[in-house]
Enzyme design. Structure first.
Site, mmCIF file in Angstrom:
data_model
loop_
_atom_site.group_PDB
_atom_site.id
_atom_site.type_symbol
_atom_site.label_atom_id
_atom_site.label_comp_id
_atom_site.label_asym_id
_atom_site.label_seq_id
_atom_site.Cartn_x
_atom_site.Cartn_y
_atom_site.Cartn_z
ATOM 1 N N GLU A 165 -127.776 -41.339 -19.631
ATOM 2 C CA GLU A 165 -127.447 -42.582 -18.922
ATOM 3 C C GLU A 165 -128.411 -43.726 -19.226
ATOM 4 O OE1 GLU A 165 -126.571 -42.094 -14.834
ATOM 5 O OE2 GLU A 165 -125.066 -40.595 -15.269
ATOM 6 N N GLU A 349 -121.570 -34.573 -16.555
ATOM 7 C CA GLU A 349 -121.840 -34.587 -15.108
ATOM 8 C C GLU A 349 -120.578 -34.999 -14.352
ATOM 9 O OE1 GLU A 349 -125.121 -36.997 -13.749
ATOM 10 O OE2 GLU A 349 -126.373 -36.346 -15.421
HETATM 11 C C1 GCO Z 1 -127.052 -39.815 -12.882
HETATM 12 C C2 GCO Z 1 -128.043 -38.845 -13.153
HETATM 13 C C3 GCO Z 1 -128.173 -37.750 -12.125
HETATM 14 C C4 GCO Z 1 -127.805 -38.122 -10.697
HETATM 15 C C5 GCO Z 1 -126.329 -37.897 -10.449
HETATM 16 C C6 GCO Z 1 -125.939 -38.322 -9.031
HETATM 17 O O1 GCO Z 1 -125.949 -39.628 -13.381
HETATM 18 O O2 GCO Z 1 -127.387 -40.789 -12.224
HETATM 19 O O3 GCO Z 1 -127.776 -38.238 -14.410
HETATM 20 O O4 GCO Z 1 -129.532 -37.510 -12.251
HETATM 21 O O5 GCO Z 1 -128.531 -37.355 -9.802
HETATM 22 O O6 GCO Z 1 -125.566 -38.692 -11.286
HETATM 23 O O7 GCO Z 1 -126.249 -39.677 -8.855
#
Ligand code: GCO
Length: 445
Positions: A165, A349
């Protein structure tokens, strides 16, 4: 629920080093920018920090045993740069590498495919003190770190993610200041944008020099952007935000094109690029990871950054006040395939935060089960429609440190009692296990 997934589809779960490990000084490690940021008054809810987190650094064997019990095919974790190169540069700290070496060997022993993220936001504080990602040497710092990790693990880790990200750590860390290092500095952000683009390319080159058999990719948060109205100004603001959020990094990397929004975002700070730098930034990768959570609703708002206003989500929402929109996962997969294809895609994710309660050792998180069911159905639809989706990683394996929200927001399929460090597999974990088993069993019929 009939699901269609290819034979070698990877069902996994994901975490990141700072969010779960704790022990920022163990075996020679030095602090990251997040250890520093947590010390800033009001930076993190309830003054929470990463000193213990889920104590994964000590409980890793218990956590990997849970991964085995959940019948996961793969586990996505990140390596803490400050454990490997405590000062950010120089020779590797072998004891820091040992932790990830043993973790990798145990995953392979359990027949779980490791997916390793090199950068999930925990930059060594020593490097931030030198200028962080705004420093012109930062691409080489990252290439040196990549070499240290890949030299030890590329013989056993098949899937590598360079950055998690980049838009989030750039925008929240250097434009709004909500994340580490907590800057509101468009000049710093603009230079960081250029150097992260170059750092990824040099990291990919380094990884490929360490192994010809690994697959290298990225994990980017991609969202659908929905105009608040049919007003032309709202539509324009929405397309500006979509370009800034979804394409600021991916277009230069994967299409060798630099979105105009960069000038709009960085203004007079927009960095100069030589032709050779622009062509260096464009780099072939093997897969694109998509982190998907929710759509964003946008309206024109003249007195704001990018003249963009975020509008309230439409219910239902999760505890993060993020709109639940499973179709959006299909939309972003289709968008990525059409814009950047024919790259393999992973959902690196996807998950939801809800307040969970434990009763008699059971966590009845039906809302989370519903969320996973609906989003996995969208993944199955994408596969049926010919989108090359190769895996899905539930965020997250464990309840963990949710950045500026501290430990208040629970994303795990495994409950963590942060006062006792007891783990309890939630009903969503058992749901996911049974789904994986039934998909695999279905393949054998
Ligand atoms: C993100 C990060 C994660 C977060 C998850 C929830 O995507 O921001 O990769 O570390 O914890 O997304 O916000």
């Amino acid at each position: 629920m009939s699901l269609n997934f290819p034979d070698n589809f990877l069902f996994g779960s994901a975490t990141s080093s700072f969010q779960i490990e704790g022990h920022p000084h163990a075996k020679g490690a030095q602090p990251s920018i997040w250890n520093t940021f947590c010390k800033k008054k009001f930076a993190v809810k309830n003054g929470h920090n990463g000193t213990i987190a889920c104590n994964h650094y000590e409980l890793w064997e218990k956590d990997l045993e849970i991964i085995r019990r959940l019948n996961l095919d793969s586990y996505r974790f990140s390596v803490a740069w400050p454990r490997i190169l405590p000062a950010g540069e120089g020779p590797p700290n072998e004891k820091g590498l040992d932790f990830y070496d043993q973790l990798t060997d145990r995953l392979l022993e359990y027949d779980v495919t490791p997916m390793l993220t090199l950068y999930h936001w925990d930059l060594p504080e020593h490097l931030q003190a030198k200028g962080g990602w705004a420093h012109p040497q930062s691409p080489d710092w990252f290439a040196n770190y990549t070499r240290a990790v890949a030299s030890r693990l590329a013989d056993r880790v098949p899937l590598w993610v360079t950055f998690n990200e980049p838009w989030v750590f750039l925008h929240l860390g250097m434009v709004t200041g909500e994340h580490a290092p907590g800057y509101r500095d468009p000049a710093h952000a603009a230079m960081a944008w250029k150097h992260v683009l170059l750092a990824h390319s040099r990291s990919v080159e380094t990884l490929r020099s360490c192994s010809e058999s690994i697959e290298v990719g990225l994990a980017c948060n991609i969202s659908p952007f929905i105009p608040a109205s049919s007003d032309e100004k709202d539509i324009e603001a929405t397309s500006r935000m979509e370009a800034y959020h979804n394409r600021l990094f991916l277009d230069p990397w994967l299409k060798d094109s630099f979105p105009d929004v960069a000038d709009h975002a960085f203004g007079r700070y927009t960095p100069a690029w030589t032709e050779s730098e622009r062509s260096e930034a464009a780099t072939e990768i093997d897969f694109l990871g998509i982190n998907y959570y929710s759509p964003n609703r946008i309206a024109h708002q003249s007195d704001t950054f990018l003249e963009v206003g975020i509008r309230p989500p439409k219910p239902p929402v999760t505890d993060m006040n993020w709109e639940i929109y499973p179709e959006g996962l299909y939309e972003v997969l289709e968008w990525a395939f059409e814009r950047y294809g024919p790259l393999d895609l992973y959902v690196t994710e996807n998950g939801c935060a809800y307040t969970d309660s434990v009763g008699n050792g059971i966590v009845k998180d039906n809302r989370r089960i519903h969320y996973f069911k609906n989003h996995l159905e969208q993944c199955s639809k994408a596969v049926s429609d010919g989108i090359p989706l190769k895996g899905y990683y539930a965020w997250s394996l464990l309840d963990n440190f949710e950045w500026s929200f501290g430990y208040e927001k629970r994303f795990g399929i495994v409950h963590v009692d942060f006062s006792t460090q007891q783990r309890i597999i939630k009903n969503s974990g058992y749901f996911y296990r049974d789904l994986i088993t039934s998909v695999k069993e279905g393949k054998k019929e």
